[in-house]
Scaffold this motif. Structure first.
Motif, PDB file in Angstrom:
ATOM      1  N   GLY A 115       4.942  93.397 -48.279  1.00 37.03           N
ATOM      2  CA  GLY A 115       4.314  94.234 -49.128  1.00 37.03           C
ATOM      3  C   GLY A 115       3.599  93.492 -50.222  1.00 37.03           C
ATOM      4  O   GLY A 115       2.998  94.054 -51.130  1.00 37.03           O
ATOM      5  N   VAL A 116       3.701  92.232 -50.347  1.00 40.72           N
ATOM      6  CA  VAL A 116       2.993  91.279 -51.513  1.00 40.72           C
ATOM      7  C   VAL A 116       1.720  91.017 -50.740  1.00 40.72           C
ATOM      8  O   VAL A 116       1.580  90.434 -49.564  1.00 40.72           O
ATOM      9  CB  VAL A 116       3.944  90.204 -51.646  1.00 40.72           C
ATOM     10  CG1 VAL A 116       3.274  89.290 -52.690  1.00 40.72           C
ATOM     11  CG2 VAL A 116       5.502  90.552 -51.960  1.00 40.72           C
ATOM     12  N   ALA A 117       0.764  91.181 -51.567  1.00 36.93           N
ATOM     13  CA  ALA A 117      -0.571  90.808 -51.309  1.00 36.93           C
ATOM     14  C   ALA A 117      -0.892  89.092 -51.098  1.00 36.93           C
ATOM     15  O   ALA A 117      -1.835  88.828 -51.751  1.00 36.93           O
ATOM     16  CB  ALA A 117      -1.716  91.709 -51.811  1.00 36.93           C
ATOM     17  N   VAL A 118      -0.024  88.635 -50.430  1.00 39.49           N
ATOM     18  CA  VAL A 118      -0.385  87.079 -50.534  1.00 39.49           C
ATOM     19  C   VAL A 118       0.024  86.820 -49.041  1.00 39.49           C
ATOM     20  O   VAL A 118       1.043  87.110 -48.531  1.00 39.49           O
ATOM     21  CB  VAL A 118       0.663  86.374 -51.307  1.00 39.49           C
ATOM     22  CG1 VAL A 118       0.653  84.819 -51.262  1.00 39.49           C
ATOM     23  CG2 VAL A 118       0.274  86.751 -52.652  1.00 39.49           C
ATOM     24  N   ALA A 154      -2.916  90.493 -60.463  1.00 45.08           N
ATOM     25  CA  ALA A 154      -3.168  91.404 -61.439  1.00 45.08           C
ATOM     26  C   ALA A 154      -2.508  92.393 -61.618  1.00 45.08           C
ATOM     27  O   ALA A 154      -1.546  92.879 -60.694  1.00 45.08           O
ATOM     28  CB  ALA A 154      -4.533  91.801 -60.880  1.00 45.08           C
ATOM     29  N   PRO A 155      -2.437  93.281 -62.616  1.00 47.60           N
ATOM     30  CA  PRO A 155      -1.352  94.434 -62.903  1.00 47.60           C
ATOM     31  C   PRO A 155      -1.552  95.500 -62.020  1.00 47.60           C
ATOM     32  O   PRO A 155      -0.715  96.247 -61.696  1.00 47.60           O
ATOM     33  CB  PRO A 155      -1.991  94.854 -64.445  1.00 47.60           C
ATOM     34  CG  PRO A 155      -2.403  93.724 -65.108  1.00 47.60           C
ATOM     35  CD  PRO A 155      -3.184  92.904 -63.902  1.00 47.60           C
ATOM     36  N   ASP A 156      -2.713  95.871 -61.291  1.00 47.43           N
ATOM     37  CA  ASP A 156      -2.929  96.655 -60.291  1.00 47.43           C
ATOM     38  C   ASP A 156      -2.310  96.395 -58.897  1.00 47.43           C
ATOM     39  O   ASP A 156      -2.399  97.224 -58.072  1.00 47.43           O
ATOM     40  CB  ASP A 156      -4.489  97.120 -60.185  1.00 47.43           C
ATOM     41  CG  ASP A 156      -5.221  96.098 -59.784  1.00 47.43           C
ATOM     42  OD1 ASP A 156      -4.920  94.898 -59.716  1.00 47.43           O
ATOM     43  OD2 ASP A 156      -6.420  96.155 -59.330  1.00 47.43           O
ATOM     44  N   GLU A 157      -1.895  95.099 -58.750  1.00 47.61           N
ATOM     45  CA  GLU A 157      -1.232  94.729 -57.714  1.00 47.61           C
ATOM     46  C   GLU A 157       0.251  94.842 -57.877  1.00 47.61           C
ATOM     47  O   GLU A 157       0.888  95.056 -56.953  1.00 47.61           O
ATOM     48  CB  GLU A 157      -1.760  93.080 -57.556  1.00 47.61           C
ATOM     49  CG  GLU A 157      -3.117  92.886 -57.186  1.00 47.61           C
ATOM     50  CD  GLU A 157      -3.337  91.507 -56.866  1.00 47.61           C
ATOM     51  OE1 GLU A 157      -2.714  91.120 -55.681  1.00 47.61           O
ATOM     52  OE2 GLU A 157      -3.821  90.868 -57.793  1.00 47.61           O
ATOM     53  N   ALA A 158       0.774  94.603 -59.033  1.00 42.96           N
ATOM     54  CA  ALA A 158       2.274  94.646 -59.179  1.00 42.96           C
ATOM     55  C   ALA A 158       2.577  94.509 -60.607  1.00 42.96           C
ATOM     56  O   ALA A 158       1.941  94.033 -61.573  1.00 42.96           O
ATOM     57  CB  ALA A 158       2.857  93.379 -58.633  1.00 42.96           C
ATOM     58  N   THR A 159       3.683  95.277 -60.924  1.00 48.07           N
ATOM     59  CA  THR A 159       3.930  95.586 -62.268  1.00 48.07           C
ATOM     60  C   THR A 159       5.634  95.374 -62.415  1.00 48.07           C
ATOM     61  O   THR A 159       6.241  95.600 -61.459  1.00 48.07           O
ATOM     62  CB  THR A 159       3.780  96.978 -62.902  1.00 48.07           C
ATOM     63  OG1 THR A 159       4.261  97.775 -62.004  1.00 48.07           O
ATOM     64  CG2 THR A 159       2.120  97.112 -63.052  1.00 48.07           C
ATOM     65  N   ASN A 177      11.952  97.264 -50.264  1.00 48.93           N
ATOM     66  CA  ASN A 177      11.538  98.607 -49.362  1.00 48.93           C
ATOM     67  C   ASN A 177      10.061  98.795 -48.909  1.00 48.93           C
ATOM     68  O   ASN A 177       9.494  99.613 -48.515  1.00 48.93           O
ATOM     69  CB  ASN A 177      11.957  99.809 -50.222  1.00 48.93           C
ATOM     70  CG  ASN A 177      11.287 100.265 -51.246  1.00 48.93           C
ATOM     71  OD1 ASN A 177      10.438  99.721 -51.639  1.00 48.93           O
ATOM     72  ND2 ASN A 177      11.557 101.301 -51.773  1.00 48.93           N
ATOM     73  N   GLY A 178       9.231  97.543 -49.108  1.00 50.05           N
ATOM     74  CA  GLY A 178       7.904  97.605 -48.868  1.00 50.05           C
ATOM     75  C   GLY A 178       7.086  97.753 -50.208  1.00 50.05           C
ATOM     76  O   GLY A 178       5.901  97.157 -50.177  1.00 50.05           O
ATOM     77  N   ASN A 199       2.654  97.979 -56.310  1.00 47.89           N
ATOM     78  CA  ASN A 199       1.337  98.849 -56.071  1.00 47.89           C
ATOM     79  C   ASN A 199       0.882  99.178 -57.786  1.00 47.89           C
ATOM     80  O   ASN A 199       1.671  98.795 -58.405  1.00 47.89           O
ATOM     81  CB  ASN A 199       1.382  99.931 -55.172  1.00 47.89           C
ATOM     82  CG  ASN A 199       2.613 100.504 -55.346  1.00 47.89           C
ATOM     83  OD1 ASN A 199       3.103 100.964 -56.598  1.00 47.89           O
ATOM     84  ND2 ASN A 199       3.142 101.099 -54.354  1.00 47.89           N
ATOM     85  N   ASN A 200      -0.095 100.294 -57.899  1.00 47.66           N
ATOM     86  CA  ASN A 200      -0.259 100.582 -59.279  1.00 47.66           C
ATOM     87  C   ASN A 200       0.436 101.862 -59.629  1.00 47.66           C
ATOM     88  O   ASN A 200       0.006 102.732 -60.557  1.00 47.66           O
ATOM     89  CB  ASN A 200      -1.676 100.762 -59.374  1.00 47.66           C
ATOM     90  CG  ASN A 200      -2.333 101.781 -58.176  1.00 47.66           C
ATOM     91  OD1 ASN A 200      -1.533 102.127 -57.409  1.00 47.66           O
ATOM     92  ND2 ASN A 200      -3.775 101.869 -58.231  1.00 47.66           N
ATOM     93  N   LYS A 201       1.565 102.205 -58.745  1.00 48.76           N
ATOM     94  CA  LYS A 201       2.475 103.439 -58.959  1.00 48.76           C
ATOM     95  C   LYS A 201       3.565 103.031 -59.894  1.00 48.76           C
ATOM     96  O   LYS A 201       4.117 102.056 -60.169  1.00 48.76           O
ATOM     97  CB  LYS A 201       2.552 104.145 -57.931  1.00 48.76           C
ATOM     98  CG  LYS A 201       1.757 104.506 -56.965  1.00 48.76           C
ATOM     99  CD  LYS A 201       2.024 105.062 -55.590  1.00 48.76           C
ATOM    100  CE  LYS A 201       0.804 105.649 -54.787  1.00 48.76           C
ATOM    101  NZ  LYS A 201       1.434 106.055 -53.458  1.00 48.76           N
TER     102      LYS A 201
END
Length: 396
Positions: A115-118, A154-159, A177-178, A199-201
């Motif tokens: 789930g990590v964009a790396v 970036a904040p829109d990738e993970a918070t 959990n993804g 994510n940005n949610k």
């Protein structure tokens, strides 16, 4: 998804720490002073909540050498007892060569496709948002030829979020959990859970949305410092910042930057100063018997703890002598101070019984500003039970 309290750790948040209502609280009597401005402190924090933490930010360290690389520059152990990289999230710190704290962080291992964009395996590092770029530069300086990639998230990738529920009887699963990573905050009992939302949610947790201020007050009442405004960069020692008692230092791991002084202090020195929760009160008032957050029920222009300049020296009230510590940061009528234990508390250091100067009637004061417009307030330090227990265990 309800349930955040740990059965094994009694939640420290109780009605004895917070006044029951704004209308009936014992008003914290504050002194007005000229040319000051501050927002009013938040009202009493809820016993459960979910708070976004914009003061924290993330960067990723990934690649074939990521685990071995981090092992040499952080205070915690990246490896398990079997030598493989650990898969659980943990609290730790980066030190400089003289053993002073540069960054206090949480580290979250991840694997490719989690789930990590790396690309590939690696670690997400959560740090003070104002200092995360500086941390990235520090990591890159030590990278040399290691096969490691460093990238700001970036904040829109993970918070970053904090969740807590003092009344719950079960735990939030500390697994990814993804769409999120979850860890129980290891620094002190009852702080709750750290959540990385990938994510940005907002995290899907059945708790009312709260504020970062509420989380900050909970931290202060437990004496837990966070970020460079409270763990002073390149000044603070990790043991004075309670990092070893907050599960942030492994004294059995191999070499890392800043290890020499840290190990020497642990085994041969005496830690005379510790970060403690403090309560400020008016000079003509009696010392409070217990640590209690009292929401500001009066004018927002009144003096509050956040108006006290950081690193203001703590002195003995009505007496001269050496400094008893320094103020770090606060809100309302509470905050954190770096306090000399033998002067401001009843804690007796090993081999220091004769040197202890604390008496129950001692009072302490913070004074700042120019002579013609000097402001002052009394301050009292408290030793949380988790810290008192940890100090006792460390002396055995």
């Amino acid at each position: 998804m309800r349930g955040l309290a740990n059965r094994a750790l009694v939640a420290p948040w109780s009605h004895s720490l917070v006044c029951p209502s704004c209308s009936s609280c014992l008003l914290f009597q504050r002194r007005q002073f000229a040319n000051s401005s501050s927002t009013a402190p938040p009202s009493r924090p809820p016993h459960s909540g979910l708070a976004a933490l914009p003061s924290r930010a993330l960067l990723s360290v990934s690649g074939p050498d990521a685990a071995k690389f981090l092992q040499g520059i952080i205070t915690a152990n990246v490896s398990r007892s079997d030598g493989l990289p650990r898969t659980d999230a943990f609290y730790t710190g980066f030190l400089n060569a003289t053993g002073r704290v540069l960054h206090d962080v949480f580290i979250y291992p991840f694997q490719g496709g989690s789930g990590v964009a790396v690309e590939g395996d690696g670690f997400l590092i959560e740090a003070d948002a104002a200092q995360v770029s500086r941390l990235a530069k520090y990591i890159k300086r030590y990278r040399l030829r290691a096969k490691v990639a460093v990238r700001n998230i970036a904040p829109d990738e993970a918070t970053v979020w904090q969740a807590w529920d003092d009344a719950a009887a079960s735990e939030l699963s500390p697994t990814a959990n993804g769409s999120r990573m979850v860890m129980k905050d290891p620094r002190a009992p009852g702080l709750g859970y750290r959540i990385l939302q990938l994510n940005n949610k907002s995290p899907e947790v059945d708790l009312e949305t709260s504020t970062e201020d509420a989380y900050t007050i909970r931290r202060y009442l437990q004496g837990v410092a966070e970020g460079q405004d409270e763990i002073l960069q390149e000044q603070a020692l990790p043991l004075e910042s309670n990092m070893e008692l907050m599960n942030g230092i492994d004294f059995h791991k191999g070499c890392y930057v800043g290890q020499e002084l840290t190990i020497r202090t642990k085994h041969r020195g005496v830690v005379r100063k510790r970060i403690l929760p403090c309560m400020v009160y008016e000079r003509d008032k009696a010392a409070p018997p217990a640590l209690m957050y009292e929401p500001d029920c009066d004018s927002p222009e009144s003096l509050t703890a956040d108006m006290i300049p950081g690193e203001t020296s703590i002195g003995r009230f009505g007496k001269r002598g050496r400094s008893a510590g320094k103020w770090l940061r606060g809100v309302g009528n509470i905050g954190l101070g770096l306090c000399r234990l033998e002067i401001m508390t009843d804690v007796v250091l090993p081999g220091e019984q004769a040197a202890a100067t604390h008496t129950p009637n001692d009072e302490f004061v913070l004074e700042w500003g120019e002579e013609e417009s000097k402001s002052s307030v009394k301050v009292k330090a408290f030793v949380p039970e988790w810290l008192r227990w940890g100090l006792g265990e460390a002396q055995r």
